[in-house]
Design a protein around this motif. Sequence first.
Motif, PDB file in Angstrom:
ATOM      1  N   PHE A  20      88.947  19.103  19.693  1.00 17.04           N
ATOM      2  CA  PHE A  20      87.497  18.983  19.725  1.00 17.04           C
ATOM      3  C   PHE A  20      86.955  19.203  21.141  1.00 17.04           C
ATOM      4  CE2 PHE A  20      83.766  16.259  20.513  1.00 17.04           C
ATOM      5  CZ  PHE A  20      82.838  16.974  19.765  1.00 17.04           C
ATOM      6  N   ALA A  21      87.620  18.661  22.131  1.00 18.12           N
ATOM      7  CA  ALA A  21      87.175  18.821  23.526  1.00 18.12           C
ATOM      8  C   ALA A  21      87.062  20.293  23.899  1.00 18.12           C
ATOM      9  CB  ALA A  21      88.138  18.110  24.470  1.00 18.12           C
ATOM     10  N   HIS A  22      87.896  21.117  23.301  1.00 15.87           N
ATOM     11  CA  HIS A  22      87.916  22.540  23.629  1.00 15.87           C
ATOM     12  C   HIS A  22      86.948  23.374  22.789  1.00 15.87           C
ATOM     13  CE1 HIS A  22      91.549  21.258  25.736  1.00 15.87           C
ATOM     14  NE2 HIS A  22      91.229  22.242  26.554  1.00 15.87           N
ATOM     15  N   THR A  23      86.059  22.719  22.034  1.00 14.72           N
ATOM     16  CA  THR A  23      85.007  23.445  21.322  1.00 14.72           C
ATOM     17  C   THR A  23      83.763  23.581  22.198  1.00 14.72           C
ATOM     18  OG1 THR A  23      84.074  21.459  20.261  1.00 14.72           O
ATOM     19  CG2 THR A  23      85.847  22.634  19.077  1.00 14.72           C
ATOM     20  N   TYR A  24      83.885  23.170  23.441  1.00 13.21           N
ATOM     21  CA  TYR A  24      82.821  23.287  24.440  1.00 13.21           C
ATOM     22  C   TYR A  24      83.468  23.862  25.689  1.00 13.21           C
ATOM     23  CZ  TYR A  24      78.990  21.968  27.565  1.00 13.21           C
ATOM     24  OH  TYR A  24      77.958  21.993  28.477  1.00 13.21           O
ATOM     25  N   ASN A  25      83.122  25.088  26.051  1.00 12.59           N
ATOM     26  CA  ASN A  25      83.727  25.726  27.214  1.00 12.59           C
ATOM     27  C   ASN A  25      82.974  25.313  28.478  1.00 12.59           C
ATOM     28  OD1 ASN A  25      84.619  27.411  29.268  1.00 12.59           O
ATOM     29  ND2 ASN A  25      85.021  29.102  27.889  1.00 12.59           N
ATOM     30  N   GLY A  26      83.429  24.230  29.070  1.00 15.41           N
ATOM     31  CA  GLY A  26      82.769  23.695  30.253  1.00 15.41           C
ATOM     32  C   GLY A  26      82.781  24.615  31.453  1.00 15.41           C
ATOM     33  N   TYR A  27      83.808  25.431  31.584  1.00 15.17           N
ATOM     34  CA  TYR A  27      83.856  26.375  32.704  1.00 15.17           C
ATOM     35  C   TYR A  27      82.699  27.363  32.605  1.00 15.17           C
ATOM     36  CZ  TYR A  27      88.740  24.878  33.333  1.00 15.17           C
ATOM     37  OH  TYR A  27      89.882  24.151  33.530  1.00 15.17           O
ATOM     38  N   GLU A  28      82.517  27.915  31.426  1.00 17.47           N
ATOM     39  CA  GLU A  28      81.473  28.909  31.203  1.00 17.47           C
ATOM     40  C   GLU A  28      80.083  28.282  31.198  1.00 17.47           C
ATOM     41  OE1 GLU A  28      80.097  31.369  27.350  1.00 17.47           O
ATOM     42  OE2 GLU A  28      82.201  31.613  27.903  1.00 17.47           O
ATOM     43  N   LEU A  29      79.935  27.187  30.477  1.00 16.85           N
ATOM     44  CA  LEU A  29      78.618  26.590  30.280  1.00 16.85           C
ATOM     45  C   LEU A  29      78.115  25.812  31.491  1.00 16.85           C
ATOM     46  CD1 LEU A  29      79.274  25.512  26.613  1.00 16.85           C
ATOM     47  CD2 LEU A  29      77.712  27.322  27.362  1.00 16.85           C
TER      48      LEU A  29
END
Length: 107
Positions: A20-29
């Motif tokens: 689930f944590a990886h369903t949000y690309n923090g690097y990109e966003l």
Amino acid sequence: MTDQVRVPDDGAGGSEFFSFAHTYNGYELRDGFEPLAAVAQTVRERWERTGELGDDVDELRACLFFEARAFRHGGYGRFDQRPIVAALVSRIRSLSGGVVPLRGTVA
């Protein structure tokens, strides 16, 4: 329509929290590692100081993503047993009603 992702229940296993944590690309966003790390640090410090995580679902997802990346690069034990991880997932579920948009993935 944006793809939707279910927020794991409290009793879900570590692999489900990690996925689930990886369903949000923090690097990109969050425009790269340093801005992502700054957001995660702010959330973590507020939580450690006050026990509060805040109300910004994207900020909380960024922090969860950062925790997952840190775990992947040196964590031990179970990801879901880290107190901040369980708190983040619970708060995200509470604020979102249990479903959030897919915001990119990272392997």
